[in-house]
Design a protein around this motif. Structure first.
Motif, PDB file in Angstrom:
ATOM      1  N   ARG A 144     -29.816 -54.421 -47.041  1.00  0.00           N
ATOM      2  CA  ARG A 144     -28.622 -54.799 -47.815  1.00  0.00           C
ATOM      3  C   ARG A 144     -28.757 -54.340 -49.255  1.00  0.00           C
ATOM      4  O   ARG A 144     -27.785 -53.893 -49.870  1.00  0.00           O
ATOM      5  CB  ARG A 144     -28.393 -56.312 -47.737  1.00  0.00           C
ATOM      6  CG  ARG A 144     -27.131 -56.756 -48.451  1.00  0.00           C
ATOM      7  CD  ARG A 144     -25.892 -56.173 -47.766  1.00  0.00           C
ATOM      8  NE  ARG A 144     -24.672 -56.564 -48.412  1.00  0.00           N
ATOM      9  CZ  ARG A 144     -23.947 -55.766 -49.199  1.00  0.00           C
ATOM     10  NH1 ARG A 144     -24.324 -54.520 -49.431  1.00  0.00           N
ATOM     11  NH2 ARG A 144     -22.837 -56.200 -49.733  1.00  0.00           N
ATOM     12  N   GLN A 146     -30.350 -51.699 -50.260  1.00  0.00           N
ATOM     13  CA  GLN A 146     -30.100 -50.259 -50.232  1.00  0.00           C
ATOM     14  C   GLN A 146     -28.605 -49.973 -50.115  1.00  0.00           C
ATOM     15  O   GLN A 146     -28.087 -49.054 -50.752  1.00  0.00           O
ATOM     16  CB  GLN A 146     -30.869 -49.603 -49.079  1.00  0.00           C
ATOM     17  CG  GLN A 146     -32.364 -49.599 -49.278  1.00  0.00           C
ATOM     18  CD  GLN A 146     -32.776 -48.835 -50.520  1.00  0.00           C
ATOM     19  OE1 GLN A 146     -32.272 -47.760 -50.800  1.00  0.00           O
ATOM     20  NE2 GLN A 146     -33.687 -49.422 -51.288  1.00  0.00           N
ATOM     21  N   ARG A 147     -27.918 -50.775 -49.318  1.00  0.00           N
ATOM     22  CA  ARG A 147     -26.458 -50.605 -49.193  1.00  0.00           C
ATOM     23  C   ARG A 147     -25.770 -50.858 -50.533  1.00  0.00           C
ATOM     24  O   ARG A 147     -24.868 -50.124 -50.932  1.00  0.00           O
ATOM     25  CB  ARG A 147     -25.919 -51.543 -48.119  1.00  0.00           C
ATOM     26  CG  ARG A 147     -24.533 -51.155 -47.641  1.00  0.00           C
ATOM     27  CD  ARG A 147     -24.131 -51.959 -46.432  1.00  0.00           C
ATOM     28  NE  ARG A 147     -22.918 -52.663 -46.772  1.00  0.00           N
ATOM     29  CZ  ARG A 147     -22.552 -53.817 -46.269  1.00  0.00           C
ATOM     30  NH1 ARG A 147     -23.313 -54.443 -45.399  1.00  0.00           N
ATOM     31  NH2 ARG A 147     -21.433 -54.370 -46.648  1.00  0.00           N
ATOM     32  N   HIS A 150     -26.188 -47.843 -52.707  1.00  0.00           N
ATOM     33  CA  HIS A 150     -25.364 -46.701 -52.313  1.00  0.00           C
ATOM     34  C   HIS A 150     -23.869 -46.941 -52.527  1.00  0.00           C
ATOM     35  O   HIS A 150     -23.148 -46.032 -52.923  1.00  0.00           O
ATOM     36  CB  HIS A 150     -25.629 -46.319 -50.856  1.00  0.00           C
ATOM     37  CG  HIS A 150     -27.000 -45.766 -50.642  1.00  0.00           C
ATOM     38  ND1 HIS A 150     -27.407 -44.545 -51.115  1.00  0.00           N
ATOM     39  CD2 HIS A 150     -28.075 -46.306 -50.020  1.00  0.00           C
ATOM     40  CE1 HIS A 150     -28.669 -44.340 -50.793  1.00  0.00           C
ATOM     41  NE2 HIS A 150     -29.105 -45.400 -50.131  1.00  0.00           N
ATOM     42  N   GLU A 151     -23.421 -48.168 -52.260  1.00  0.00           N
ATOM     43  CA  GLU A 151     -21.988 -48.471 -52.341  1.00  0.00           C
ATOM     44  C   GLU A 151     -21.574 -49.048 -53.690  1.00  0.00           C
ATOM     45  O   GLU A 151     -20.394 -49.100 -54.004  1.00  0.00           O
ATOM     46  CB  GLU A 151     -21.604 -49.453 -51.226  1.00  0.00           C
ATOM     47  CG  GLU A 151     -21.780 -48.881 -49.843  1.00  0.00           C
ATOM     48  CD  GLU A 151     -21.510 -49.902 -48.748  1.00  0.00           C
ATOM     49  OE1 GLU A 151     -21.149 -51.069 -49.049  1.00  0.00           O
ATOM     50  OE2 GLU A 151     -21.668 -49.527 -47.576  1.00  0.00           O
TER      51      GLU A 151
END
Length: 186
Positions: A144, A146-147, A150-151
């Motif tokens: 999460r 890492q998400r 990225h987002e």
């Protein structure tokens, strides 16, 4: 004690949080007792309170993470209107707890790293009779995080992370780090 360790103080983390969020969001970071709590403003206290447990630095970052995720309606409710089952949970309660904690602990991990510290997940169930797979939970939290990377982070989380990095990694003064965080809120 190194210079970096000396900068990991409650005074600093409180000043950074309050400097970025007190005026715009009428919210302050408060050192509390045994249990953390979010308390919305009321007739006695004209500002919202993110109360962290026992003066623990990690608790402050964790409670800030919850606040950064909570929407405007949730921030009008004590503890954001969420359910909390204390230590000693059964398997079903622990599963629900972990699911609710993935996003806040992912943000906490980002904040912790921004401070130059090591993050440790918390399954918060030391008195439970069940075996908890800490490694699997840690992997979900990291995925999460890492998400988020990225987002993009929620607006308030991005502002706070930016201030933490400015202060702890780039050596900016508190005032300049706060200005960096405030700039992200524009």
């Amino acid at each position: 004690m190194s210079d970096r360790q000396e900068r990991w103080t409650l005074k600093d983390i409180t000043a950074l949080f309050d400097g970025i969020f007190a005026e715009r969001y009428q919210t302050r970071l408060i050192r509390g007792g045994d249990e953390p709590l979010y308390r919305p403003a009321n007739s006695e206290t004209p500002y919202h309170q993110v109360i962290f447990a026992r003066g623990y630095y990690a608790s402050a970052l964790h409670e800030i993470s919850h606040w950064c995720i909570a929407g405007a309606q949730r921030r009008q409710q004590e503890d954001y209107g969420y359910w909390y089952c204390p230590d000693g949970r059964d398997a079903e309660q622990q599963k629900a707890f972990e699911q609710a904690e993935i996003a806040p602990q992912a943000l906490e991990s980002i904040f912790t790293r921004a401070c130059g510290r090591v993050f440790h997940v918390s399954v918060d169930n030391l008195g439970g009779d069940i075996e908890v797979d800490i490694e699997a939970f840690a992997m979900r939290v990291e995925a999460r995080a890492q998400r988020y990377q990225h987002e993009g982070l929620p607006l308030r989380a991005e502002a706070f992370r930016h201030a933490l990095e400015a202060y702890y990694q780039q050596g900016f003064s508190r005032q300049l780090a706060i200005a960096q965080g405030l700039h992200r809120l524009l």
